[in-house]
Design a protein around this motif. Sequence first.
Motif, PDB file in Angstrom:
ATOM      1  N   SER A 236      48.188  70.884  54.577  1.00  0.00           N
ATOM      2  CA  SER A 236      46.846  70.596  54.041  1.00  0.00           C
ATOM      3  C   SER A 236      46.228  69.360  54.695  1.00  0.00           C
ATOM      4  N   TYR A 237      47.084  68.534  55.347  1.00  0.00           N
ATOM      5  CA  TYR A 237      46.574  67.339  56.019  1.00  0.00           C
ATOM      6  C   TYR A 237      45.973  67.659  57.393  1.00  0.00           C
ATOM      7  N   LEU A 238      46.284  68.841  57.939  1.00  0.00           N
ATOM      8  CA  LEU A 238      45.984  69.122  59.342  1.00  0.00           C
ATOM      9  C   LEU A 238      44.493  69.055  59.646  1.00  0.00           C
ATOM     10  N   ALA A 239      43.670  69.650  58.784  1.00  0.00           N
ATOM     11  CA  ALA A 239      42.220  69.677  59.046  1.00  0.00           C
ATOM     12  C   ALA A 239      41.650  68.260  59.086  1.00  0.00           C
ATOM     13  N   ALA A 240      42.057  67.435  58.127  1.00  0.00           N
ATOM     14  CA  ALA A 240      41.556  66.057  58.085  1.00  0.00           C
ATOM     15  C   ALA A 240      42.001  65.282  59.318  1.00  0.00           C
ATOM     16  N   ASP A 241      43.239  65.466  59.752  1.00  0.00           N
ATOM     17  CA  ASP A 241      43.733  64.757  60.937  1.00  0.00           C
ATOM     18  C   ASP A 241      43.018  65.208  62.208  1.00  0.00           C
ATOM     19  N   ILE A 242      42.718  66.515  62.305  1.00  0.00           N
ATOM     20  CA  ILE A 242      42.015  67.019  63.486  1.00  0.00           C
ATOM     21  C   ILE A 242      40.600  66.449  63.550  1.00  0.00           C
ATOM     22  N   ILE A 243      39.899  66.460  62.412  1.00  0.00           N
ATOM     23  CA  ILE A 243      38.530  65.915  62.379  1.00  0.00           C
ATOM     24  C   ILE A 243      38.538  64.434  62.731  1.00  0.00           C
ATOM     25  N   ALA A 244      39.462  63.678  62.125  1.00  0.00           N
ATOM     26  CA  ALA A 244      39.532  62.242  62.394  1.00  0.00           C
ATOM     27  C   ALA A 244      39.911  61.984  63.850  1.00  0.00           C
ATOM     28  N   GLY A 245      40.872  62.724  64.378  1.00  0.00           N
ATOM     29  CA  GLY A 245      41.301  62.512  65.754  1.00  0.00           C
ATOM     30  C   GLY A 245      40.214  62.816  66.771  1.00  0.00           C
ATOM     31  N   VAL A 246      39.497  63.944  66.590  1.00  0.00           N
ATOM     32  CA  VAL A 246      38.418  64.302  67.511  1.00  0.00           C
ATOM     33  C   VAL A 246      37.286  63.279  67.433  1.00  0.00           C
ATOM     34  N   THR A 247      36.960  62.847  66.210  1.00  0.00           N
ATOM     35  CA  THR A 247      35.882  61.863  66.045  1.00  0.00           C
ATOM     36  C   THR A 247      36.234  60.545  66.724  1.00  0.00           C
TER      37      THR A 247
ATOM     38  N   VAL B  81      35.502  57.101  73.860  1.00  0.00           N
ATOM     39  CA  VAL B  81      35.183  57.245  75.291  1.00  0.00           C
ATOM     40  C   VAL B  81      34.241  56.141  75.777  1.00  0.00           C
ATOM     41  N   PRO B  82      33.055  55.976  75.188  1.00  0.00           N
ATOM     42  CA  PRO B  82      32.180  54.894  75.667  1.00  0.00           C
ATOM     43  C   PRO B  82      32.755  53.506  75.388  1.00  0.00           C
ATOM     44  N   GLN B  83      33.482  53.380  74.267  1.00  0.00           N
ATOM     45  CA  GLN B  83      34.047  52.071  73.939  1.00  0.00           C
ATOM     46  C   GLN B  83      35.122  51.678  74.940  1.00  0.00           C
ATOM     47  N   ALA B  84      35.972  52.619  75.311  1.00  0.00           N
ATOM     48  CA  ALA B  84      37.033  52.325  76.277  1.00  0.00           C
ATOM     49  C   ALA B  84      36.448  51.927  77.623  1.00  0.00           C
ATOM     50  N   MET B  85      35.399  52.631  78.054  1.00  0.00           N
ATOM     51  CA  MET B  85      34.788  52.326  79.348  1.00  0.00           C
ATOM     52  C   MET B  85      34.116  50.957  79.335  1.00  0.00           C
ATOM     53  N   SER B  86      33.412  50.653  78.259  1.00  0.00           N
ATOM     54  CA  SER B  86      32.715  49.367  78.190  1.00  0.00           C
ATOM     55  C   SER B  86      33.704  48.214  78.040  1.00  0.00           C
ATOM     56  N   TYR B  87      34.777  48.428  77.262  1.00  0.00           N
ATOM     57  CA  TYR B  87      35.766  47.365  77.096  1.00  0.00           C
ATOM     58  C   TYR B  87      36.540  47.116  78.391  1.00  0.00           C
ATOM     59  N   ALA B  88      36.700  48.153  79.213  1.00  0.00           N
ATOM     60  CA  ALA B  88      37.362  47.955  80.504  1.00  0.00           C
ATOM     61  C   ALA B  88      36.548  47.009  81.378  1.00  0.00           C
TER      62      ALA B  88
ATOM     63  N   GLN C 170      49.649  59.730  61.393  1.00  0.00           N
ATOM     64  CA  GLN C 170      49.499  59.297  62.778  1.00  0.00           C
ATOM     65  C   GLN C 170      49.204  60.443  63.735  1.00  0.00           C
ATOM     66  N   LEU C 171      49.177  61.671  63.223  1.00  0.00           N
ATOM     67  CA  LEU C 171      48.817  62.805  64.071  1.00  0.00           C
ATOM     68  C   LEU C 171      47.404  62.658  64.624  1.00  0.00           C
ATOM     69  N   SER C 172      46.522  61.990  63.888  1.00  0.00           N
ATOM     70  CA  SER C 172      45.154  61.779  64.374  1.00  0.00           C
ATOM     71  C   SER C 172      45.161  60.982  65.678  1.00  0.00           C
ATOM     72  N   GLY C 173      46.138  60.096  65.858  1.00  0.00           N
ATOM     73  CA  GLY C 173      46.252  59.343  67.106  1.00  0.00           C
ATOM     74  C   GLY C 173      46.593  60.248  68.283  1.00  0.00           C
ATOM     75  N   PHE C 174      47.488  61.240  68.047  1.00  0.00           N
ATOM     76  CA  PHE C 174      47.805  62.202  69.103  1.00  0.00           C
ATOM     77  C   PHE C 174      46.561  62.994  69.518  1.00  0.00           C
ATOM     78  N   ILE C 175      45.784  63.418  68.526  1.00  0.00           N
ATOM     79  CA  ILE C 175      44.601  64.238  68.818  1.00  0.00           C
ATOM     80  C   ILE C 175      43.547  63.412  69.541  1.00  0.00           C
ATOM     81  N   ALA C 176      43.357  62.146  69.149  1.00  0.00           N
ATOM     82  CA  ALA C 176      42.407  61.275  69.839  1.00  0.00           C
ATOM     83  C   ALA C 176      42.830  61.078  71.294  1.00  0.00           C
ATOM     84  N   ALA C 177      44.134  60.917  71.534  1.00  0.00           N
ATOM     85  CA  ALA C 177      44.626  60.780  72.907  1.00  0.00           C
ATOM     86  C   ALA C 177      44.393  62.061  73.706  1.00  0.00           C
TER      87      ALA C 177
END
Length: 750
Positions: A57-68, A74-81, A386-393
């Motif tokens: 039941s956690y999967l949908a929430a983790d996928i949404i959070a990870g994709v978001t 993306v823009p934050q990583a580029m600007s912080y670099a 922490q699955l949201s971290g995998f999806i964000a990566a």
Amino acid sequence: MNQDDYDKKYQFRRRRKVSWVKRKADGIRAVVSRDGLEKAVKRRVPLIGWMSRYQWSYLAADIIAGVTVGIYNVPQAMSYATLAGLSPVYGLYASFFPPILYAIFGSATHSSIGVFSITCLMVNKCVEELLHQDNSERFPGITKTDVISSLCILTGLIQLVMALVRCNKLMNFLSETAISAVTFSACFYGVVNQIPKLCGFSVPSRNEPYFHLFYAIADIAENIHKSNIATVCISVCTLVFLIFAKNFIEPVFNRQKGIIKGIPFPKELITIVVAILASHFMDFEKKYGVKILKHVPTGFPSPSLPRIDIWSEIYSSAIGIAVVSYAVTMAMGQIFAKKYKYRLDSNQELLALGLVNVGSSFFPVFPTSCSLSRTLVNEKCGARSQLSGFIAALCILIVIMFIGPLLESLPSCVLAAIVLVVVEPLLRKCTELPMLWRCSKADFFIWIGTATATLCTDIAPGVAVGISLVILNIAIQSQQASVKILGQVKDNDFRPIDMYDSATETSFRIIHFVGGPVSENCQSFEDVVMDATNIIRKTRSGSIDSQGNKHWTAIILDCTTWTRTDHMGIQAVQEVNKDLRKIQILPLFVNLKASIRRQYCLAEILEQPDLDEAKLAKEEARILEEEARIQEEKRKFSAIKVSMKKDKKRCVVDAMESGEDGNTQVEIKLCYDEKELNEAEKELSAAKKELARQKKQLAQQNRNKGVVQPVKISPIQFYPSINDAVISAHMLVKEEHHFFDINKSTDHKF
């Protein structure tokens, strides 16, 4: 009822003190066992724990959070670099490897690990200093990639060593106030660094050890006339849109319900897409001289070993980054750990950050930390693990592998404008100063001192100054002991007289000395007792020399807040007791902790009851008898084990015939009996030590017969409550001759 009577009535039992070596040895033995090893692995690899408890039941929430978080990153990583003085693609690398490793070893459910403004600024400072022309000859062929990889692995190794020696406890000295000051100073430095990029000109690189920021401001003022008008216009338009979106569009967007609830408005992503399209079709670079990213590589570079020959030049920066990144990660982790009621292991977080940095250093990745903004986005989007971290990566991986070339037309000034808007809330840390001045002037001066040191030197020295100021503040406050004179408000309720008008002073002066006498405030303790003694003297008639003819009185010391003591504190208590009793004033100690009473006993400042040789002989006989019994039981257990091993086949046959496993039942009973025997053996060992101590005391007692002994603290001077002390004090001073036999002397301190 004195303290001894109270302890006997309520069956006080002192816990056996286990040495540090034995605790560690027991811990190692526990880890070596099967169950202990499994627990240790689960603790050090939290992935095993949360994956075993994961619910679908956690999967949908983790996928949404990870994709978001991935899209937001993306823009934050580029600007912080660019904030770190690197190409934007390095920000994407730093947003791919660390989240994966942290999801394996990190214990915080919502923390998003990757690029962070403060660590990027510290990396930029380190890179600039090392790549200065003075160092290019010492380290030929060195590149920015070499510096950040070496800095990353050194930072990780420092954090691993800190985790090994439990430095997570020492990190408490880096207070939130000091972190706020370092954050403000680093962001201010970052804003100054972005001004040339916003205006389209460059400034010479400097390697000044002090006042680097002020030199940079002077260089900007000197070269401001070289600004590119088109670049300035693009920067202004970007800032206007980002500020407008932040203040007007985001509030409306955040109030929406449904599928977009909790998802932040992607203003940075929209800015980058529009800027890329405008730059591509209007050809900003060729027509207007606007600097763009040009080449953004796809795919990953080959792994390589970091250079270690430059560690001597970057170790101070690595220490500063290691401390700051851990402090920020813990600060964010604790916020959501308290909110969602889960345990955050501070030592495991330090270990996880170390493993993240060491593991990422074989690729061109700079040191990373927890991001404040991404962690908030992750939590708002409903991340459950922490699955949201995998999806964000995974989202970052798609950008690295396929979308990189589409970013080549992006103007560099757009990323600089995004950085300015992102760090603006951190710059507003200086607005906390009026509040700090009102509620804690010590924190105000810590903030000012830390910020000044950081702005005038560097971030790493600023962190060191912040920690030093916090320790200095603790030292100063420990010397400024708070003292209150207590009066009685109602039965068994005593309050400070200067704060409660209804509090009336009792027949005996009650002193509440906060913290207890220790080395840094024992002089204050003696001064307080001296002041109380002077007041008692004024109520007595006659001279000092005639005090021996006066009746006894008492001073009650409320020891509720006495948490620790040391050698100087023990000496101060001993001197106070001796000098007060010489002038017929009895100090009574109320609610003194058992651990401190134990220290007083070991320091031999407490009166010990006379020991009886007959009782000791009887106790020794009992111990010998118990020791013989234990040895006999051990022999029986050994014989039973040997017998069970020989008759194993017969036991199995009997069990098959009877339908019961008698052998197993015997083994279980044997295990319980052995456990009881081990406990009895431990008690016997403690009894032997106590007997040896009493024998030594008896020998000393026999040697001291006829010798005048120094005045010690009597057991009747300890009480469990102020009310008991007040009641008993009346009886003690009334029946003084039954309790005291003190040689009156005018040789006293007070």
